[in-house]
Design a protein around this motif. Structure first.
Motif, short mmCIF file in Angstrom:
data_model
loop_
_atom_site.label_atom_id
_atom_site.label_comp_id
_atom_site.label_asym_id
_atom_site.label_seq_id
_atom_site.Cartn_x
_atom_site.Cartn_y
_atom_site.Cartn_z
N GLY A 1 15.73 27.29 -3.98
CA GLY A 1 16.79 27.63 -4.92
C GLY A 1 18.01 26.75 -4.83
N ASN A 2 17.84 25.56 -4.27
CA ASN A 2 18.95 24.61 -4.29
C ASN A 2 18.45 23.27 -4.83
N GLU A 3 19.34 22.32 -4.87
CA GLU A 3 18.98 21.04 -5.48
C GLU A 3 18.71 19.93 -4.46
N LYS A 4 18.54 20.29 -3.21
CA LYS A 4 18.37 19.26 -2.17
C LYS A 4 17.03 18.57 -2.26
N LEU A 5 17.05 17.28 -1.94
CA LEU A 5 15.83 16.50 -1.80
C LEU A 5 15.72 16.03 -0.36
N PHE B 1 26.16 14.92 -3.78
CA PHE B 1 25.50 14.76 -2.49
C PHE B 1 26.05 13.53 -1.80
N TYR C 1 24.88 10.88 1.25
CA TYR C 1 23.77 10.45 2.10
C TYR C 1 24.22 9.27 2.96
N LEU D 1 20.70 13.34 4.40
CA LEU D 1 21.68 14.11 3.66
C LEU D 1 22.79 14.55 4.62
N TYR E 1 26.54 18.45 0.68
CA TYR E 1 26.06 18.79 -0.66
C TYR E 1 27.01 19.82 -1.25
N ARG F 1 28.09 22.12 -4.88
CA ARG F 1 27.77 22.59 -6.23
C ARG F 1 29.03 23.23 -6.78
N ALA G 1 18.56 21.12 -11.77
CA ALA G 1 17.73 19.93 -12.05
C ALA G 1 17.34 19.26 -10.74
N GLN H 1 18.57 13.23 -9.01
CA GLN H 1 19.92 12.87 -8.57
C GLN H 1 20.17 11.42 -8.96
#
Lengths: 113, 113
Positions: free
Chosen positions: A97-101, B33, B35, B45, B48, B50, B99, B102
């Motif tokens: 439920g988050n946007e982290k990669l 984000f 990095y 990372l 982060y 939002r 989405a 990034q």
């Protein structure tokens, strides 16, 4: 704890041939997989992606294959061109439920003219 | 042509000095984000956000690093005091909530002597 592994730090391929870049992961919560391409002195740029509900996604010369049971994905580039010389990162997303990669360590692809 | 911008592009500083890196996300993006790219670790990372709220800074050394978003158009990463092991390229990326993709800036190359 490396959740994403790109075991080939570098790869050299003749121009016109197929380039295959591999990525292995351990986290079964990954639900979406992205590939990024990075040129020197630039930031990574998005290349292609695949959802975990699919096993193949194609975009022009680029095709990504996903084998969920093996926790393995691969990026195929055919035919390879000199402009494809770059570092390629595999970057899965986890469905928390988050946007982290989570980025792999990258594979440096060199296309030999 | 919407892009993430980062300043400075290069920074050389002496150990113990404060370093501030700035990022302007793409207008309308609400996730940011930070990095760090090193030879050994690939893309790690650090933090982060939002909607300007910090969601995860577990990758950041808390004693010397801090990340903030004073407003929606500016994100900052500070290191105080800097150490030689902080030498790396620092990337900022932005995206949209929900989405996967990034969008990365060009990076800040930091050298601490």
């Amino acid at each position: 704890d490396q959740q994403v592994k790109q075991n080939s730090p570098s790869l050299s391929v003749q121009e016109g041939r197929i380039s295959i870049l591999n990525c292995d992961y351990t986290n079964s919560m990954f639900d979406y997989f992205l590939w990024y391409k990075k040129y020197p002195a630039e930031g990574p740029t998005f290349l292609i992606s695949i959802s975990s509900i699919k096993d193949k996604n194609e975009d022009g010369r680029f095709t990504v294959f996903l084998n969920k049971s093996a926790k393995h994905l691969s990026l195929h580039i055919v035919p390879s061109q000199p402009g494809d010389s770059a570092v390629y990162f595999c970057a899965p997303h986890s469905n928390f439920g988050n946007e982290k990669l989570t980025f792999g360590t990258g594979t440096r692809l060199t296309i030999i003219p | 042509d919407a892009r993430v911008t980062q300043t400075p592009r290069h920074k050389v500083t002496e150990m113990g000095q404060e370093v501030t890196m700035r990022c302007q996300p793409i207008l309308g993006h609400n996730t940011v984000f930070w990095y760090r790219q090193t030879m050994m670790q690939g893309l790690e990372l650090l933090a982060y956000f939002r909607n300007r709220a910090p969601l995860d800074d577990s990758g950041m050394p808390k004693d010397r690093f801090s990340a903030e978003m004073p407003d929606a158009t500016l994100a900052t990463l500070k290191i105080q005091p800097s150490e030689p092991r902080d030498s790396a390229v620092y990337f900022c990326a932005s995206g949209l909530s929900g989405a996967y993709e990034q969008y990365f800036g060009p990076g800040t190359r930091l050298t601490v002597t």
